[in-house]
Motif scaffolding. Structure first.
Motif, PDB file in Angstrom:
ATOM      1  N   GLY A 144      34.835  41.937  47.289  1.00  0.00           N
ATOM      2  CA  GLY A 144      33.799  42.828  46.802  1.00  0.00           C
ATOM      3  C   GLY A 144      34.078  43.286  45.383  1.00  0.00           C
ATOM      4  O   GLY A 144      35.239  43.483  44.997  1.00  0.00           O
ATOM      5  N   ARG A 145      33.031  43.434  44.611  1.00  0.00           N
ATOM      6  CA  ARG A 145      33.197  43.952  43.251  1.00  0.00           C
ATOM      7  C   ARG A 145      34.027  45.233  43.297  1.00  0.00           C
ATOM      8  O   ARG A 145      33.808  46.103  44.138  1.00  0.00           O
ATOM      9  N   GLY A 146      35.002  45.330  42.397  1.00  0.00           N
ATOM     10  CA  GLY A 146      35.857  46.502  42.360  1.00  0.00           C
ATOM     11  C   GLY A 146      37.278  46.257  42.806  1.00  0.00           C
ATOM     12  O   GLY A 146      38.140  47.119  42.624  1.00  0.00           O
ATOM     13  N   ASN A 147      37.575  45.068  43.382  1.00  0.00           N
ATOM     14  CA  ASN A 147      38.949  44.792  43.802  1.00  0.00           C
ATOM     15  C   ASN A 147      39.154  43.292  43.918  1.00  0.00           C
ATOM     16  O   ASN A 147      38.228  42.499  43.736  1.00  0.00           O
ATOM     17  N   GLY A 148      40.399  42.910  44.222  1.00  0.00           N
ATOM     18  CA  GLY A 148      40.735  41.502  44.360  1.00  0.00           C
ATOM     19  C   GLY A 148      40.525  40.752  43.059  1.00  0.00           C
ATOM     20  O   GLY A 148      40.773  41.264  41.970  1.00  0.00           O
ATOM     21  N   ARG A 149      40.006  39.538  43.174  1.00  0.00           N
ATOM     22  CA  ARG A 149      39.805  38.690  42.000  1.00  0.00           C
ATOM     23  C   ARG A 149      38.430  38.869  41.383  1.00  0.00           C
ATOM     24  O   ARG A 149      38.103  38.208  40.403  1.00  0.00           O
ATOM     25  N   SER A 150      37.633  39.753  41.968  1.00  0.00           N
ATOM     26  CA  SER A 150      36.308  40.028  41.411  1.00  0.00           C
ATOM     27  C   SER A 150      36.399  41.091  40.326  1.00  0.00           C
ATOM     28  O   SER A 150      37.396  41.827  40.219  1.00  0.00           O
ATOM     29  N   ASP A 151      35.337  41.170  39.529  1.00  0.00           N
ATOM     30  CA  ASP A 151      35.330  42.113  38.413  1.00  0.00           C
ATOM     31  C   ASP A 151      35.224  43.553  38.892  1.00  0.00           C
ATOM     32  O   ASP A 151      34.819  43.838  40.024  1.00  0.00           O
ATOM     33  N   ARG A 152      35.569  44.460  37.997  1.00  0.00           N
ATOM     34  CA  ARG A 152      35.512  45.891  38.244  1.00  0.00           C
ATOM     35  C   ARG A 152      34.560  46.523  37.230  1.00  0.00           C
ATOM     36  O   ARG A 152      34.987  47.018  36.200  1.00  0.00           O
TER      37      ARG A 152
END
Length: 301
Positions: free
Chosen positions: A73-81
């Motif tokens: 989900g956007r906001g954590n992991g390899r996705s953007d924040r």
């Protein structure tokens, strides 16, 4: 688009067969695909305090039988924040899920959502029924169908004169004492004995994002009233299974029971389970998911 990422992470029981990303409004969201059976299961993200590794006890088992797609989900992991509250509206997570279905060539999927992911699964099933075969909602974060949680007695934006207990659910406390909040929250999520590893995982994943990002996720738009949420629940036409821990200290079992009733779904209560039974009771949850998927009969990608 496909994507190759070299990153240091915990050893996995199963690595993805394919990975890539979608980009919407300048925000990149990373996905993975495991297995190739039918139907496809889309394991949705939860609150951005964690990422898709929340499903690490589900993917190896489910991918032996089905095609399993996850995304951070956007906001954590390899996705953007992203840096605006509007970027964390419920509608953005739902649109990300549809974009991931499109990118992975998935016409229809069984949705599996934990906590906020359960709410997004309901919203997706209501808005795009042609894309959804069924929905498994695990301890869904649907706030308006049960008595208020104790944290709602504390204003999120106000400077408080206490930081005891759920007074830590406060933007100022997060910004000053982020790790302390993560440790408190993880202990509440996992009330089961012998949850040290799950608590450590949640704190570690929480440290992969920032307090500033989590504050923004609290400000994004979501259903604001009981009436609005009830209308969404009434539009869900697919089969629904609600799996809920009976010792959930964030979203009590009454929420899961009410959601099952309003969607015409079935309810399975996990005895002694907290807010993340997929992590502490994975065999039970995995078998519930598989039994539900098999009950749907027809296959479809």
């Amino acid at each position: 688009m496909t994507l190759t990422i070299l990153a240091t992470e915990q050893t996995r029981a199963r690595h993805p067969d394919e990975e890539g990303f979608v980009e919407r409004g300048g925000v990149r969201v990373c996905w993975e695909r495991h297995g190739g059976g039918e139907p496809t299961l889309l394991l949705l993200p939860a609150w951005s305090i964690i990422h898709s590794r929340q499903w690490k006890a589900q993917i190896p088992y489910l991918a032996r039988h089905y095609r399993v797609v996850t995304f951070d989900g956007r906001g954590n992991g390899r996705s953007d924040r992203p840096s605006t509250a509007a970027a964390y509206d419920d509608a953005e997570y739902v649109a990300d899920a549809v974009a991931v279905l499109d990118a992975t060539g998935t016409e229809r999927a069984v949705l599996v959502g934990l906590s906020r992911g359960g709410r997004w699964a309901v919203e997706l099933a209501a808005a795009r029924p042609e894309r959804v075969l069924g929905a498994v909602l695990i301890d869904p974060a649907i706030a308006f169908v049960a008595p208020p949680h104790p944290w709602w007695s504390y204003p999120f934006d106000a400077e408080l004169d206490t930081d005891e207990g759920w007074a830590k659910w406060n933007r100022h406390y997060w910004l000053r004492h982020y790790r302390s909040f993560l440790e408190f929250f993880a202990a509440e999520v996992f009330p089961e004995p012998h949850s040290t590893k799950q608590i450590e995982d949640m704190v570690g994943w929480g440290l992969e994002t920032t307090a500033e990002t989590l504050v923004l996720t609290q400000l994004g738009a979501q259903p604001a009233t009981l009436e609005e949420m009830e209308a969404i629940l009434r539009r869900v036409r697919c089969p629904v299974l609600v799996v809920h821990g009976d010792d959930d200290r964030l979203r009590p079992l009454a929420i899961g029971a009410a959601v099952a009733e309003r969607t015409g779904g079935a309810l399975v209560a996990i005895e002694g389970g907290g807010h993340c039974p997929q992590a502490r009771h994975p065999v039970k949850v995995n078998l519930c998911i598989r039994e539900f998927v098999e009950s749907l009969g027809g296959r479809g990608r």
